[in-house]
Design a protein around this motif. Structure first.
Motif, PDB file in Angstrom:
ATOM      1  N   THR A  61      56.638   9.753   0.982  1.00 37.11           N
ATOM      2  CA  THR A  61      56.048  10.818   1.544  1.00 37.11           C
ATOM      3  C   THR A  61      55.949  11.796   0.493  1.00 37.11           C
ATOM      4  O   THR A  61      56.470  11.747  -0.990  1.00 37.11           O
ATOM      5  CB  THR A  61      57.536  11.117   2.470  1.00 37.11           C
ATOM      6  N   THR A  83      65.599  10.636  10.663  1.00 33.01           N
ATOM      7  CA  THR A  83      66.690  10.953   9.923  1.00 33.01           C
ATOM      8  C   THR A  83      67.460   9.932   9.524  1.00 33.01           C
ATOM      9  O   THR A  83      67.770   8.998  10.465  1.00 33.01           O
ATOM     10  CB  THR A  83      67.622  12.024  10.740  1.00 33.01           C
ATOM     11  N   ILE A 102      58.774  14.925   3.379  1.00 29.75           N
ATOM     12  CA  ILE A 102      60.587  14.734   3.513  1.00 29.75           C
ATOM     13  C   ILE A 102      60.878  15.743   2.955  1.00 29.75           C
ATOM     14  O   ILE A 102      60.728  16.613   2.069  1.00 29.75           O
ATOM     15  CB  ILE A 102      60.654  13.459   2.726  1.00 29.75           C
ATOM     16  N   TRP A 122      68.229  12.572   4.653  1.00 28.89           N
ATOM     17  CA  TRP A 122      66.921  13.136   4.653  1.00 28.89           C
ATOM     18  C   TRP A 122      66.404  13.165   5.882  1.00 28.89           C
ATOM     19  O   TRP A 122      66.652  12.079   6.767  1.00 28.89           O
ATOM     20  CB  TRP A 122      65.997  12.161   3.640  1.00 28.89           C
ATOM     21  N   THR A 123      65.317  13.844   5.908  1.00 29.26           N
ATOM     22  CA  THR A 123      64.611  13.815   7.431  1.00 29.26           C
ATOM     23  C   THR A 123      62.962  13.733   7.072  1.00 29.26           C
ATOM     24  O   THR A 123      62.346  14.559   6.062  1.00 29.26           O
ATOM     25  CB  THR A 123      64.803  15.092   8.222  1.00 29.26           C
ATOM     26  N   ALA A 124      62.461  12.699   7.698  1.00 27.12           N
ATOM     27  CA  ALA A 124      60.947  12.578   7.207  1.00 27.12           C
ATOM     28  C   ALA A 124      60.098  12.855   8.570  1.00 27.12           C
ATOM     29  O   ALA A 124      60.522  12.606   9.669  1.00 27.12           O
ATOM     30  CB  ALA A 124      60.836  11.281   7.034  1.00 27.12           C
ATOM     31  N   TRP A 162      65.509  17.208   2.773  1.00 25.85           N
ATOM     32  CA  TRP A 162      67.053  17.046   2.513  1.00 25.85           C
ATOM     33  C   TRP A 162      67.852  17.923   2.389  1.00 25.85           C
ATOM     34  O   TRP A 162      67.241  19.082   1.922  1.00 25.85           O
ATOM     35  CB  TRP A 162      67.250  15.527   1.584  1.00 25.85           C
TER      36      TRP A 162
END
Length: 125
Positions: free
Chosen positions: A41, A7, A120, A95-97, A122
């Motif tokens: 992503t 993140t 990904i 964002w979170t990948a 967000w």
């Protein structure tokens, strides 16, 4: 392979690639902030990013992982440099990948030493 979750907050470039919604951002391996990690992503909760590697093989004609990674990074870099109405940047988005693949390049390519792929999300997507 288990997913690794990252993140962060920063710029995310969005672009279509053969019908896939793709996002590109960078991370730094140290405090210098060089963006030496490329994160490419898919924006789809059901994806794990493997579609990118398949496209590199099928469209890019690349058979080994290093060449496939360079092809993926080329598509992401192209999208960041050449914007159209179909793509753009999200600025300062958190964002979170969910990283599925992590590949260390055998030589620096497009200022990246590492490519990570996955999916990904967000807030608000």
């Amino acid at each position: 392979m288990p997913l690794t979750e990252l993140t962060a907050t920063g710029r995310v470039t969005l672009f279509p690639l053969e019908g896939l919604p793709v996002a590109y951002t960078t991370q730094s391996s140290d405090e210098r902030g060089l963006g030496d990690i490329g994160l490419v992503t898919i924006v789809d909760e059901h994806s794990d990013g493997e579609e990118l590697w398949q496209l590199a093989r099928d469209l890019g004609g690349r058979n080994n992982g290093q060449d496939q990674a360079r092809w993926i990074l080329t598509q992401a870099g192209r999208a960041r440099m050449v914007r159209s109405s179909a793509n753009g940047d999200l600025e300062d988005v958190t964002w979170t990948a969910h990283v599925r693949r992590h590949l260390e390049l055998d030589t620096l390519y497009a200022n990246h030493e590492v490519l990570m792929t996955g999916r990904i999300t967000w807030a608000g997507d």
